[in-house]
Write an enzyme that holds these catalytic residues in place. Structure first.
Site, PDB file in Angstrom:
ATOM      1  N   TYR A  81       0.831  -1.202   0.000  1.00  0.00           N
ATOM      2  CA  TYR A  81       0.000   0.000   0.000  1.00  0.00           C
ATOM      3  C   TYR A  81       0.871   1.261   0.000  1.00  0.00           C
ATOM      4  O   TYR A  81       1.564   1.549   0.976  1.00  0.00           O
ATOM      5  CB  TYR A  81      -0.949   0.013   1.203  1.00  0.00           C
ATOM      6  CG  TYR A  81      -1.887  -1.190   1.239  1.00  0.00           C
ATOM      7  CD1 TYR A  81      -2.329  -1.783   0.062  1.00  0.00           C
ATOM      8  CD2 TYR A  81      -2.329  -1.721   2.442  1.00  0.00           C
ATOM      9  CE1 TYR A  81      -3.179  -2.881   0.087  1.00  0.00           C
ATOM     10  CE2 TYR A  81      -3.184  -2.815   2.478  1.00  0.00           C
ATOM     11  CZ  TYR A  81      -3.598  -3.391   1.284  1.00  0.00           C
ATOM     12  OH  TYR A  81      -4.444  -4.474   1.316  1.00  0.00           O
ATOM     13  N   HIS A  88       0.031 -12.008   0.684  1.00  0.00           N
ATOM     14  CA  HIS A  88      -0.832 -11.011   0.042  1.00  0.00           C
ATOM     15  C   HIS A  88      -1.175 -11.382  -1.403  1.00  0.00           C
ATOM     16  O   HIS A  88      -0.309 -11.448  -2.254  1.00  0.00           O
ATOM     17  CB  HIS A  88      -0.112  -9.653   0.066  1.00  0.00           C
ATOM     18  CG  HIS A  88      -0.986  -8.478  -0.218  1.00  0.00           C
ATOM     19  ND1 HIS A  88      -0.567  -7.189  -0.009  1.00  0.00           N
ATOM     20  CD2 HIS A  88      -2.257  -8.380  -0.681  1.00  0.00           C
ATOM     21  CE1 HIS A  88      -1.545  -6.350  -0.339  1.00  0.00           C
ATOM     22  NE2 HIS A  88      -2.571  -7.060  -0.766  1.00  0.00           N
TER      23      HIS A  88
HETATM   24  P1  NAD Z   1     -13.421   0.087   1.014  1.00  0.00           P
HETATM   25  O1  NAD Z   1     -14.543  -0.658   0.419  1.00  0.00           O
HETATM   26  O2  NAD Z   1     -13.270   0.148   2.472  1.00  0.00           O
HETATM   27  O3  NAD Z   1     -13.516   1.551   0.369  1.00  0.00           O
HETATM   28  C1  NAD Z   1     -12.600   2.547   0.624  1.00  0.00           C
HETATM   29  C2  NAD Z   1     -13.112   3.861  -0.013  1.00  0.00           C
HETATM   30  O4  NAD Z   1     -14.297   4.231   0.661  1.00  0.00           O
HETATM   31  C3  NAD Z   1     -12.152   5.024   0.154  1.00  0.00           C
HETATM   32  O5  NAD Z   1     -12.217   5.818  -1.020  1.00  0.00           O
HETATM   33  C4  NAD Z   1     -12.726   5.790   1.333  1.00  0.00           C
HETATM   34  O6  NAD Z   1     -12.412   7.164   1.295  1.00  0.00           O
HETATM   35  C5  NAD Z   1     -14.190   5.566   1.128  1.00  0.00           C
HETATM   36  N1  NAD Z   1     -14.961   5.714   2.376  1.00  0.00           N
HETATM   37  C6  NAD Z   1     -14.717   5.178   3.602  1.00  0.00           C
HETATM   38  N2  NAD Z   1     -15.632   5.585   4.502  1.00  0.00           N
HETATM   39  C7  NAD Z   1     -16.497   6.378   3.813  1.00  0.00           C
HETATM   40  C8  NAD Z   1     -17.649   7.118   4.176  1.00  0.00           C
HETATM   41  N3  NAD Z   1     -18.128   7.144   5.424  1.00  0.00           N
HETATM   42  N4  NAD Z   1     -18.298   7.822   3.213  1.00  0.00           N
HETATM   43  C9  NAD Z   1     -17.839   7.831   1.941  1.00  0.00           C
HETATM   44  N5  NAD Z   1     -16.739   7.171   1.523  1.00  0.00           N
HETATM   45  C10 NAD Z   1     -16.081   6.465   2.468  1.00  0.00           C
HETATM   46  O7  NAD Z   1     -12.097  -0.493   0.313  1.00  0.00           O
HETATM   47  P2  NAD Z   1     -10.606  -0.696   0.787  1.00  0.00           P
HETATM   48  O8  NAD Z   1     -10.064   0.492   1.499  1.00  0.00           O
HETATM   49  O9  NAD Z   1      -9.903  -1.204  -0.415  1.00  0.00           O
HETATM   50  O10 NAD Z   1     -10.706  -1.934   1.779  1.00  0.00           O
HETATM   51  C11 NAD Z   1     -10.547  -1.799   3.170  1.00  0.00           C
HETATM   52  C12 NAD Z   1      -9.271  -2.436   3.648  1.00  0.00           C
HETATM   53  O11 NAD Z   1      -9.308  -3.842   3.418  1.00  0.00           O
HETATM   54  C13 NAD Z   1      -7.989  -1.972   2.949  1.00  0.00           C
HETATM   55  O12 NAD Z   1      -7.523  -0.761   3.476  1.00  0.00           O
HETATM   56  C14 NAD Z   1      -7.077  -3.141   3.231  1.00  0.00           C
HETATM   57  O13 NAD Z   1      -6.580  -3.051   4.550  1.00  0.00           O
HETATM   58  C15 NAD Z   1      -8.024  -4.336   3.140  1.00  0.00           C
HETATM   59  N6  NAD Z   1      -7.980  -4.945   1.791  1.00  0.00           N
HETATM   60  C16 NAD Z   1      -7.126  -5.983   1.572  1.00  0.00           C
HETATM   61  C17 NAD Z   1      -7.025  -6.553   0.318  1.00  0.00           C
HETATM   62  C18 NAD Z   1      -6.061  -7.698   0.103  1.00  0.00           C
HETATM   63  O14 NAD Z   1      -5.455  -8.175   1.029  1.00  0.00           O
HETATM   64  N7  NAD Z   1      -5.891  -8.170  -1.102  1.00  0.00           N
HETATM   65  C19 NAD Z   1      -7.787  -6.086  -0.743  1.00  0.00           C
HETATM   66  C20 NAD Z   1      -8.691  -5.042  -0.489  1.00  0.00           C
HETATM   67  C21 NAD Z   1      -8.780  -4.480   0.777  1.00  0.00           C
END
Ligand code: NAD
Length: 309
Positions: free
Chosen positions: A56, A120
């Site tokens: 990230y 990952h």
């Molecule tokens: P998410 O679905 O949580 O979406 C994130 C987006 O939503 C960002 O643009 C954020 O600004 C927005 N957001 C958050 N709260 C909001 C609100 N209240 N109103 C409007 N917009 C809002 O997607 P993500 O961040 O990709 O996933 C969460 C976490 O999961 C990642 O940070 C990571 O730690 C993990 N993850 C891991 C993998 C992997 O291991 N392959 C893949 C995806 C995600």
């Protein structure tokens, strides 16, 4: 905040947890101070699990998170990081890299151990190598006390069941799945029995579908097919028309499924963290939920390819 048992780890994790990819500026450029404030708001609001990766922001997220965690008692949070993915097309799941990667993450995060150490996006690796070389190397780090639990992450659910079938029970403590338990995709439910049978702790990431399910729209790199993006945009517009917020409905929907111990949401905004914390304490609007699910029905469980063919 509700807390739920994470498989057989003995850890109780918050139903909504902090995804730190946002600290690497994955969605938009961030102010470091704001990102740090977001982590503090998450912990103060009861979130106790934080997930990050060297991938990230190409180590930036771990570095910013390390600054945020400085001075905070180590038992106040469960820290999950990863190894093996270091760029959009850069992967290394070799035993040698696993050990170095963990040491590098420990240094950036400023801690002496990682709670959950994960391979990952294993769909980009060779599953024979994952089973025969990577997992044994991870187990050695667990035995050495540098990682308390080990896990795997990825998009296609089949990689989880394939790997689990090839290793003994208890080898894999956790699975992190993303974009498969949210308003437009509930495919994760299909493999829950197999995971539960083996006592694997399930982490559900991306309740907003990495931006699909909010009025802000998706970032340019978003891999979803156009028809999924269009359906989600229609759902967001419908919510706006009735004075509601699709992001709120999406977070409430993922968190209320009690068989899924935790859902990881990402944001570097303290305001959004506070909103998300408030939202999960409010009852879900069942009527709106039914309307939105009807709009999303034509694209339900439509996903995209990831990893090796
Ligand atoms: P998410 O679905 O949580 O979406 C994130 C987006 O939503 C960002 O643009 C954020 O600004 C927005 N957001 C958050 N709260 C909001 C609100 N209240 N109103 C409007 N917009 C809002 O997607 P993500 O961040 O990709 O996933 C969460 C976490 O999961 C990642 O940070 C990571 O730690 C993990 N993850 C891991 C993998 C992997 O291991 N392959 C893949 C995806 C995600």
């Amino acid at each position: 905040m509700r807390y739920r048992a994470l498989g057989r780890t003995g850890l109780d994790v918050s139903a909504l947890s902090f995804g730190a990819s946002s600290l690497g500026g994955v969605f938009r450029a961030i102010e470091e101070a704001q990102g740090i404030e977001a982590v503090h708001a998450a912990l103060e609001g009861g979130m106790n699990l934080i997930d990050v990766s060297p991938y990230y922001g190409l180590t930036k997220a771990e570095t910013v998170l390390g600054k945020a965690l400085r001075g905070i008692e180590r038992d106040r949070y469960v820290l999950a990081t990863k190894f093996g993915r270091y760029g959009d097309a850069e992967f290394d799941f070799s035993a040698a890299r696993v050990a170095h990667s963990l040491d590098e993450s420990l240094a950036r995060l400023g801690v002496e151990h990682i709670d959950i150490f994960q391979a990952h996006d294993i769909e980009f690796g060779d599953l024979d190598q994952i089973v025969q070389e990577t997992l044994p190397a991870m187990q050695r780090l667990k035995d050495a006390g540098k990682a308390r639990f080990i896990g795997i992450t990825g998009l296609p659910l089949i990689v989880f069941t394939e790997v689990l079938e090839r290793v003994g029970d208890g080898t894999i403590d956790t699975v992190l799945s993303y974009c498969h338990y949210e308003l437009n995709d509930t495919a994760l439910l299909g493999i829950l029995p197999a995971l539960e049978r083996r006592g694997v702790g399930i982490m559900n990431a991306s309740p907003l579908g990495m931006g699909l399910l909010s009025s802000r729209g998706t970032p340019d790199w978003h891999p979803a097919p156009e028809r999924v993006k269009r359906a989600c945009a229609r759902a967001a517009a419908h919510c706006s028309q009735v004075g509601a917020d699709l992001a709120k409905l999406a977070i409430q929907f993922s968190v209320r499924e009690s068989r899924i111990p935790t859902t990881l949401v990402g944001t570097a905004s303290p305001r959004n963290i506070q909103k998300n914390l408030r939202w999960i304490e409010e009852p879900i609007d069942e009527e709106l939920l039914a309307e939105v699910r009807r709009i999303l029905e034509p694209v339900h469980n439509v996903t995209w390819p990831s990893g090796r063919p």
